[in-house]
Design an enzyme around this catalytic site. Structure first.
Site: not given
Length: 333
Positions: A190, A271-273, A276
């Site tokens: 991830d 929330l990294r999705g 990115t």
């Protein structure tokens, strides 16, 4: 032998696009390439690094620091004239120890003069370039954790054996591996910005074309490089224009909502999705010369930005790429 030209690599468009996005905006967070052996994973990464223009660095700085960085890190960079040097491309071998990666006490100096000194590691060599890890799924987890932390912060801090050293370590992390040899932990996967799946080409014509290109290169490497130099130069100009255009591109509110809705629809963890996805869509728009970031850019890069962040659904046997495509169709038509 001269490097294989980036523009001559056939049949791996998604991987090439992900690498170009990382070159335009390293803050995307690196590229993870999973796929079959012998599909050009390391060849593409090396070709891109060799394609980029040389960097300007302090001549005797072991970290390849720019003038601005030498002012921020005067204790480790020193001073001196500026010199051009190639963009670093560093291979991290599977058996590397933590000392070799982050750096360690300079034993020779300690024995010779009794003074403590720092011996820079692979992270120092990779600064302002690329750090490539083949078979990253077989690398020890604590080393992968360490690498991802440094890649995110852009700084390597070493405190051991009476040493306290802080030096810049900004690089694009590229990992590759074969899923059949073991999976990377989801928590670590991830942390990579983009994830690409490469497969052995199934089209006969593509395989024939690859054989022709390889044979042509083996017979005369320099002539082969010269033949593709013009196409590589076009890619280089595309990257340069993309970098210049990137700060001017600001995603609108509607696009932020699209990103959030898509990540919710596919069940992306954390929330990294979203973060990115927006960075990658912005870099893709810059790379393509667009005047604004549009939904089409977000949709195009969504599989690479999200496929490795999905929760496993025991009731849904479809692959992550298919789930993302289905969600895009349902949300945006």
């Amino acid at each position: 032998m001269a490097r294989f030209p980036f523009s001559a690599i056939v049949g791996q468009d998604e991987m090439k696009q992900a690498l170009l996005i990382a070159a335009v905006d390293p803050s995307v967070g690196g590229v993870m390439v999973f796929g079959d052996r012998g599909t050009g994973k390391s060849t593409a990464a090396r070709a891109l690094a060799a394609l980029l223009p040389p960097i300007t660095a302090i001549e005797n700085c072991p970290y390849g620091c720019s003038k601005e960085e030498s002012e921020r890190y005067p204790d480790v960079c020193g001073s001196g004239p500026l010199r051009k040097r190639a963009v670093p491309f560093v291979d991290l071998p599977l058996g590397a120890t933590e000392d070799r990666v982050v750096g360690s006490l300079d034993l020779e100096r300690a024995l010779r003069s009794g003074e403590k000194g720092f011996e820079p590691g692979l992270l120092a060599r990779a600064h302002r370039g690329f750090l490539y890890i083949d078979e990253i799924n077989l690398l020890e987890d604590h080393l992968v954790d360490l690498l991802l932390d440094v890649a995110a912060s852009g700084e390597n801090v070493v405190e051991r054996e009476g040493l306290s050293v802080r030096h810049p370590a900004k690089f694009v992390l590229i990992g590759s591996g074969n899923p059949e040899e073991g999976e990377l932990r989801p928590q670590l996967l991830d942390r990579f910005g983009l994830s690409v799946e490469v497969r052995t080409p199934s089209e006969i014509e593509t395989r024939i074309q690859i054989m022709r290109l390889v044979a042509e290169r083996e017979s005369d490497p320099q002539a082969f490089s010269d033949k593709w130099a013009g196409e590589d130069e076009k890619i280089l100009r595309q990257i340069a224009r993309g970098k210049a255009r990137l700060p001017k591109l600001v995603p609108g509110e509607n696009l932020l909502r699209d990103a959030a809705e898509l990540c919710l629809a596919v069940g992306a963890d954390g929330l990294r999705g979203e973060l990115t996805l927006m960075r990658a869509a912005r870099a893709l728009a810059a790379l393509k010369g667009a005047k604004e970031v549009k939904r089409e850019h977000l949709v195009e890069i969504a599989p690479s930005a999200l496929r490795h962040r999905l929760r496993r659904d025991v009731l849904d046997e479809t692959g992550s790429g298919a789930r993302i495509t289905r969600a895009i169709d349902e949300l945006f038509g």
